[in-house]
Design an enzyme around this catalytic site. Structure first.
Site, PDB file in Angstrom:
ATOM      1  N   GLU A  83      49.204  49.844  44.433  1.00  0.00           N
ATOM      2  CA  GLU A  83      48.407  49.721  43.215  1.00  0.00           C
ATOM      3  C   GLU A  83      47.077  50.427  43.434  1.00  0.00           C
ATOM      4  O   GLU A  83      46.784  50.916  44.532  1.00  0.00           O
ATOM      5  CB  GLU A  83      48.201  48.243  42.868  1.00  0.00           C
ATOM      6  CG  GLU A  83      49.483  47.532  42.513  1.00  0.00           C
ATOM      7  CD  GLU A  83      49.247  46.091  42.111  1.00  0.00           C
ATOM      8  OE1 GLU A  83      48.740  45.862  41.003  1.00  0.00           O
ATOM      9  OE2 GLU A  83      49.559  45.201  42.912  1.00  0.00           O
ATOM     10  N   HIS A  86      41.599  44.969  33.057  1.00  0.00           N
ATOM     11  CA  HIS A  86      42.788  45.669  33.540  1.00  0.00           C
ATOM     12  C   HIS A  86      42.946  46.931  32.701  1.00  0.00           C
ATOM     13  O   HIS A  86      42.841  46.888  31.479  1.00  0.00           O
ATOM     14  CB  HIS A  86      44.031  44.785  33.415  1.00  0.00           C
ATOM     15  CG  HIS A  86      45.177  45.302  34.208  1.00  0.00           C
ATOM     16  ND1 HIS A  86      45.917  46.397  33.821  1.00  0.00           N
ATOM     17  CD2 HIS A  86      45.696  44.901  35.395  1.00  0.00           C
ATOM     18  CE1 HIS A  86      46.843  46.635  34.737  1.00  0.00           C
ATOM     19  NE2 HIS A  86      46.731  45.745  35.701  1.00  0.00           N
ATOM     20  N   HIS A  94      40.603  40.778  32.309  1.00  0.00           N
ATOM     21  CA  HIS A  94      41.706  40.411  33.205  1.00  0.00           C
ATOM     22  C   HIS A  94      41.308  39.422  34.295  1.00  0.00           C
ATOM     23  O   HIS A  94      42.051  38.494  34.568  1.00  0.00           O
ATOM     24  CB  HIS A  94      42.238  41.688  33.852  1.00  0.00           C
ATOM     25  CG  HIS A  94      43.401  41.498  34.772  1.00  0.00           C
ATOM     26  ND1 HIS A  94      44.588  40.939  34.365  1.00  0.00           N
ATOM     27  CD2 HIS A  94      43.554  41.796  36.107  1.00  0.00           C
ATOM     28  CE1 HIS A  94      45.442  40.905  35.387  1.00  0.00           C
ATOM     29  NE2 HIS A  94      44.839  41.399  36.450  1.00  0.00           N
ATOM     30  N   ARG A 118      37.510  43.567  42.017  1.00  0.00           N
ATOM     31  CA  ARG A 118      38.598  43.088  42.882  1.00  0.00           C
ATOM     32  C   ARG A 118      39.641  44.180  43.110  1.00  0.00           C
ATOM     33  O   ARG A 118      40.062  44.855  42.165  1.00  0.00           O
ATOM     34  CB  ARG A 118      39.268  41.876  42.244  1.00  0.00           C
ATOM     35  CG  ARG A 118      40.464  41.363  43.018  1.00  0.00           C
ATOM     36  CD  ARG A 118      41.027  40.108  42.386  1.00  0.00           C
ATOM     37  NE  ARG A 118      41.540  40.353  41.058  1.00  0.00           N
ATOM     38  CZ  ARG A 118      42.777  40.741  40.779  1.00  0.00           C
ATOM     39  NH1 ARG A 118      43.636  40.982  41.768  1.00  0.00           N
ATOM     40  NH2 ARG A 118      43.163  40.908  39.539  1.00  0.00           N
TER      41      ARG A 118
HETATM   42  C1  SIN Z   1      48.894  44.198  38.067  1.00  0.00           C
HETATM   43  O1  SIN Z   1      50.049  43.930  38.361  1.00  0.00           O
HETATM   44  O2  SIN Z   1      48.519  45.299  37.690  1.00  0.00           O
HETATM   45  C2  SIN Z   1      47.863  43.116  38.189  1.00  0.00           C
HETATM   46  C3  SIN Z   1      47.767  42.664  39.571  1.00  0.00           C
HETATM   47  C4  SIN Z   1      46.416  42.075  39.838  1.00  0.00           C
HETATM   48  O3  SIN Z   1      45.670  41.765  38.912  1.00  0.00           O
HETATM   49  O4  SIN Z   1      46.065  41.967  41.009  1.00  0.00           O
END
Ligand code: SIN
Length: 540
Positions: free
Chosen positions: A129, A245, A352, A387
């Site tokens: 990610e 997000h 988020h 974060r």
């Molecule tokens: C996501 O799956 O993009 C969110 C994961 C997260 O907020 O750490």
């Protein structure tokens, strides 16, 4: 008492435990199970059904280094976390939490969690990610990691007969004459009151995404725990760092909880396109679509302003097996009439995650004796100004367990004799929820400025009336009102852009704020005020 809901007797009931845990997500249930295993009498209080919080909506996974990915290391995970956090992480907290991730994940597996295996090697599958320099995020059910974590912990709690008081909102902490927390006052859905006497209260009640009109968070994310802690004399920090997000599914005119399109979709190759079909993340950051989340969300917001479009598009048509790998995202897209295997997904940013919260150490201890805070409700120092993706389930597992150990250690000695404790009269400022959400969305989203923050503050103040919350909605509205004021005062004070806090009138980082987390407490009138700056210990 059993894991089945405890009965709710008539108003005015009282009960006793060693520790009350507020919240039944990953952090709360981990803390409660471990505290019970340590021999403590535990009651978990949750204002809805057990799995109604944020945990079960988490998609991407748990960021963890277990040593089987060549080239990855705990040090690299620490470095990525510090880089994402924009200089405000507590480096010691980061190192501690990340180092304990592998054992926390093994513990969850021992409790029954099933993570997706890699079909070739048989080891755990990994995804990547934003902001991660390696494929290190373990996942379950493709993109249903939170659901598997929650399922596991709820089933374990049921199997162990953990007392679970559902349908009860935490109103205020009881405190004795020395300020020590001695229990919790609660209200049920019908407004009937009860008191749980306990030597420790662990807040694990999540963040405050519901401050904004559009969020990935469920209805439960109203900041109750932070408001309660502030009223009990604790402080909060980093509240201005509300993480948006970058990619929730966009449907015109929709608000409330929005379906997440996990960052792992970009991690596995999807590209962000503007209305002209251009890849706009190239040139913004060396990691392009996989830049840290604050960078991507801010870039999308800028692109929307430049193009006048309502959304950008996430092109995942080049990914193999999308429906099997991302079943939750696929189902949400199909429900909205989008086929992600054939067409780009319309996406926008939405609120988020609350990077800040109640000031607590990595054991959950706050400055108020008897009061602990862990997970999203807390500011442990792990996240700093932004974060790193999938560090939240990690934090919940690690700090939830550490908080249980801290409570057990603190209660092992002679317990303080401070009298029975009392709740102070619960009069609070309460503004209409939609007014608060509108003010925050307009004035305190990505790309804030001084005038907009002041206007939001005026709008919240004009809508605020004094009253005593008599039910869950009242407690939540009072919490949202207090959190709005606190976020606005912190965001107005921080005259720079850093991490998730993007100010159009102060667009650059200012080195004077490099290691300064703003600490907010309540003044003598009960209003949030910036008390001090907390140096981020050892921040990079
Ligand atoms: C996501 O799956 O993009 C969110 C994961 C997260 O907020 O750490």
């Amino acid at each position: 008492m059993s894991a089945a809901s405890m009965p709710a007797p008539a108003s005015g009931w009282e009960a006793a435990a060693d520790v009350v845990v507020v919240g039944s997500g990953v952090t709360g249930l981990t803390a409660a199970l471990d505290a019970a295993e340590a021999g403590l009498r535990v009651v978990v209080v949750t204002k809805d059904v057990a799995d109604a919080g944020c945990t079960r909506w988490a998609q991407g996974g748990v960021a963890v280094v277990v040593g089987d990915v060549p080239g990855d290391s705990l040090e690299a995970h620490v470095a990525d976390t510090l880089a994402a956090g924009g200089g405000l992480n507590d480096a010691a907290a980061v190192a501690t939490i990340i180092a304990e991730g592998p054992s926390a994940v093994r513990r969850l597996q021992a409790r029954g969690a099933i993570f997706d295996p890699d079909p070739d090697s048989g080891r755990l599958a990994r995804t990547r990610e934003g902001g991660h320099s390696a494929f290190r995020v373990v996942h379950a059910g493709g993109d249903a990691t939170g659901a598997e974590v929650e399922r596991t912990l709820v089933a374990t709690a049921a199997g162990q007969g953990l007392p679970l008081l559902t349908g009860h909102v935490a109103v205020d902490a009881l405190r004795d004459d020395h300020g020590r927390v001695t229990g919790l006052a609660v209200l049920d859905d019908l407004g009937r009151s009860g008191v749980l006497h306990a030597s420790a209260v662990v807040l694990a009640s999540g963040g405050y995404g519901q401050l904004f009109a559009s969020t990935t968070n469920p209805q439960t994310a109203t900041g109750d725990g932070i408001a309660l802690a502030l009223r009990a004399g604790a402080t909060a920090a980093d509240l201005e760092f509300v993480q948006f997000h970058p990619t929730v599914l966009h449907t015109p005119g929709a608000s409330g909880r929005r379906p997440l399109v996990t960052e792992a979709v970009r991690g596995e190759g999807a590209l962000l396109l503007d209305r002209a079909g251009r890849r706009f993340m190239l040139g913004v950051h060396p990691q392009a679509e996989l830049a840290p989340r604050d960078v991507v969300a801010a870039a999308i917001t800028r692109r929307l302003a430049e193009t006048g479009a309502e959304c950008v598009w996430l092109d995942a048509t080049g990914l193999d097996g999308f429906a099997a790998r991302f079943p939750t995202v696929y189902a949400a897209c199909r429900a909205a009439g989008v086929d992600p295997t054939r067409e780009p997904i319309p996406v926008t940013p939405a609120a988020h995650y609350s990077c800040g919260g109640v000031v607590a150490d990595v054991d959950g201890r706050t400055a108020v004796p008897g009061l602990y805070a862990a997970g999203e409700v807390a500011r442990s120092g792990l996240h700093g100004a932004n974060r790193l993706a999938s560090n939240s389930l990690l934090e919940g597992l690690v700090v939830g367990a550490r908080a249980a150990r801290a409570v057990a250690a603190d209660l092992a000695g002679p317990r303080p004799m401070g009298g029975p404790g009392r709740v102070l009269p619960a009069v609070a400022g309460i503004a209409d929820r939609w007014t608060v959400q509108r003010a925050m969305t307009t004035g305190a989203g990505i790309g804030r400025d001084g005038a907009g923050l002041a206007a939001a503050s005026d709008a919240v103040e004009a809508a605020t009336l004094l009253g005593a919350p008599i039910d869950r909605a009242g407690v939540e509205d009072a919490a949202l009102t207090l959190l709005a004021q606190a976020v606005l005062v912190a965001a107005g004070t921080r005259t720079e852009s850093r991490g998730c806090h993007v100010r159009t009138d102060f667009p650059e980082r200012d080195d004077r704020w490099q290691r300064a987390s703003l600490v907010v407490g309540l003044d003598s009138s009960g209003a949030p005020a910036v008390r001090s700056e907390l140096a981020a210990a050892g921040a990079a």
